[in-house]
Design a protein around this motif. Structure first.
Motif, PDB file in Angstrom:
ATOM      1  N   ASP A  60       0.822  -1.204   0.000  1.00  0.00           N
ATOM      2  CA  ASP A  60       0.000   0.000   0.000  1.00  0.00           C
ATOM      3  C   ASP A  60       0.861   1.262   0.000  1.00  0.00           C
ATOM      4  O   ASP A  60       2.031   1.240   0.372  1.00  0.00           O
ATOM      5  N   TRP A  73       4.409   5.553  -2.811  1.00  0.00           N
ATOM      6  CA  TRP A  73       4.541   6.824  -3.532  1.00  0.00           C
ATOM      7  C   TRP A  73       5.841   6.886  -4.329  1.00  0.00           C
ATOM      8  O   TRP A  73       5.935   7.635  -5.293  1.00  0.00           O
ATOM      9  N   PHE A  77       5.310  -2.337 -11.132  1.00  0.00           N
ATOM     10  CA  PHE A  77       4.499  -2.812 -10.006  1.00  0.00           C
ATOM     11  C   PHE A  77       3.920  -4.191 -10.306  1.00  0.00           C
ATOM     12  O   PHE A  77       3.961  -5.100  -9.464  1.00  0.00           O
ATOM     13  N   ARG A  86      -2.969   0.817  -4.758  1.00  0.00           N
ATOM     14  CA  ARG A  86      -2.114   1.078  -5.930  1.00  0.00           C
ATOM     15  C   ARG A  86      -2.752   0.604  -7.229  1.00  0.00           C
ATOM     16  O   ARG A  86      -2.226   0.900  -8.315  1.00  0.00           O
ATOM     17  N   SER A 103      -3.838   5.431  -6.469  1.00  0.00           N
ATOM     18  CA  SER A 103      -2.555   5.765  -7.091  1.00  0.00           C
ATOM     19  C   SER A 103      -2.615   7.082  -7.849  1.00  0.00           C
ATOM     20  O   SER A 103      -3.505   7.297  -8.676  1.00  0.00           O
ATOM     21  N   THR A 143       0.313   3.606 -11.273  1.00  0.00           N
ATOM     22  CA  THR A 143       0.445   2.161 -11.089  1.00  0.00           C
ATOM     23  C   THR A 143      -0.888   1.437 -11.291  1.00  0.00           C
ATOM     24  O   THR A 143      -0.904   0.199 -11.361  1.00  0.00           O
ATOM     25  N   HIS A 144      -1.989   2.184 -11.388  1.00  0.00           N
ATOM     26  CA  HIS A 144      -3.314   1.569 -11.381  1.00  0.00           C
ATOM     27  C   HIS A 144      -3.541   0.613 -12.548  1.00  0.00           C
ATOM     28  O   HIS A 144      -4.310  -0.340 -12.436  1.00  0.00           O
TER      29      HIS A 144
END
Length: 381
Positions: free
Chosen positions: A190, A193, A212, A236, A251, A255-256
């Motif tokens: 989680d 950043w 990711f 994320r 996010s 990264t989504h």
């Protein structure tokens, strides 16, 4: 209408939907998962913690305990990773024994990407192995200044593309799996950043969603090989810019898109503390099992439960929605303070300052009511 409701509606009527399992399935009579996340107790509090597991959790209806271990364990594979008040193997196995006695599934949790610092303190992994720092040039401000936006410093991250990282963390994961006799493992992930930092010689210039996704997939592959289900946080995998959710809950660094690149057999723990955004349904539509995860607002927790229950009930009406409803696995109440304070507040021996105990009690009382109603309806059918 809130942006996120419009987005969810778009997915429901024609967006990207996982269709690999659209055959009609029966909706479970009760939530498979009624979970509680607690912080690892200090060594002297382990007896009280075990009593709480045995005496309170079954009565409340908790069937799964997620223990936020992180570095609070005396690792035999890597002793240098043990933090303050780390538990011994003997103490951790006492917790396991209490869970077994209570009929509760025990899942260890460890942050394996972000959250490698707290305020100005670098946590044990990066302190011992600074070469795994994704952004050595970015350090906590001293004196500490809390982050207000994702452009502020929040916490350190590991470099997911460092070639030696898995050589360190896989033995640590394996050790916790063994000592906890775990069939699932929560890897955190989680509030990352810092990822794909431009100055990182391995990650700079690469697609952050692909970075990711590759890391998530590698963790999941290892856990599957160990016979473990992987659990992770949801944030994320949500587009913070489109939904209007905050940088913590979603996010803001792209990264989504990894949501379409990672395996579907991961349990998504969808934490939402301020409101009951309908993101659990989004993950179910995408093909994931999902838990709604509240914390300190009773009205938010009950609204999340109502949403999950509504989707479960509507799932009995059609093959599509039945598939979605089966993926709504239940609820996980979370708390982030000292477990001793939580237990004392539960028993009325000190104030419930952040309302996490009040939220827990109200949420699980409603879960018990729903389960009892389901049993009554089964008898009447």
């Amino acid at each position: 209408m809130n942006k996120i409701y419009l987005i969810l509606f778009a997915f429901l009527i024609g967006g990207s939907i996982d269709t690999h399992a659209q055959k009609k399935e029966s909706t479970p009579a009760v939530f498979p998962v009624s979970a509680l996340l607690l912080s690892t107790p200090d060594p002297q509090d382990v007896p009280m913690f075990c009593d709480f597991i045995r005496e309170v959790l079954p009565k409340e209806g908790v069937n799964t305990l997620v223990l936020r271990i992180n570095y609070k364990y005396q690792f035999e594979s890597h002793p240098e990773l043990a933090g303050h008040h780390a538990l011994s193997k003997e103490n951790l196995q006492k917790i396991l024994k209490a869970c077994r006695t209570a009929g509760i599934r025990f899942i260890p949790k460890m942050n394996l990407l972000g959250h490698q610092s707290e305020d100005i303190n670098i946590l044990p992994l990066l302190k011992a192995y600074p070469q795994f720092d994704e952004s050595p040039q970015l350090n906590p401000p001293n004196p500490w200044k809390p982050a207000n936006t994702m452009f502020d410093f929040y916490s350190k991250s590991l470099c997911p593309k460092h070639p030696d990282l898995f050589k360190l963390i896989f033995p640590v994961i394996d050790e916790l799996i063994e000592v906890c006799d775990a069939d699932a493992f929560h890897v955190g992930l989680d509030e990352v950043w810092i990822i794909g930092d431009e100055q990182c010689p391995r990650c700079g210039g690469l697609d952050k969603a692909e970075i990711f996704a590759a890391y998530v997939t590698a963790l999941n592959n290892h856990l599957k090989a160990k016979g473990c289900e992987m659990w992770m946080w949801s944030d994320r995998l949500i587009d913070g810019k489109t939904t209007g959710l905050s940088a913590w809950q979603a996010s803001m660094n792209n990264t989504h898109r990894a949501i379409d690149l990672i395996p579907k057999d991961i349990m998504i723990c969808d934490w939402k503390y301020e409101d009951a955004a309908p993101t659990p349904a989004y993950f179910a539509i995408k093909g994931f099992n999902v838990l709604a995860a509240p914390c300190y607002k009773p009205d938010v927790a009950l609204a999340q439960l109502e949403m999950v229950e509504a989707i479960r009930k509507n799932g009995k009406r059609a093959a599509f929605s039945s598939t979605i409803s089966n993926r709504m696995q239940g609820m996980m109440h979370t708390m982030w303070g000292n477990s001793r304070d939580f237990i004392l507040a539960y028993h009325g021996k000190q104030a419930d300052k952040d309302r996490t105990v009040e939220t827990f009690k109200k949420l699980f009382a409603e879960i018990r009511r729903i389960k009892n109603d389901d049993k009554s309806n089964e008898k009447n059918d």
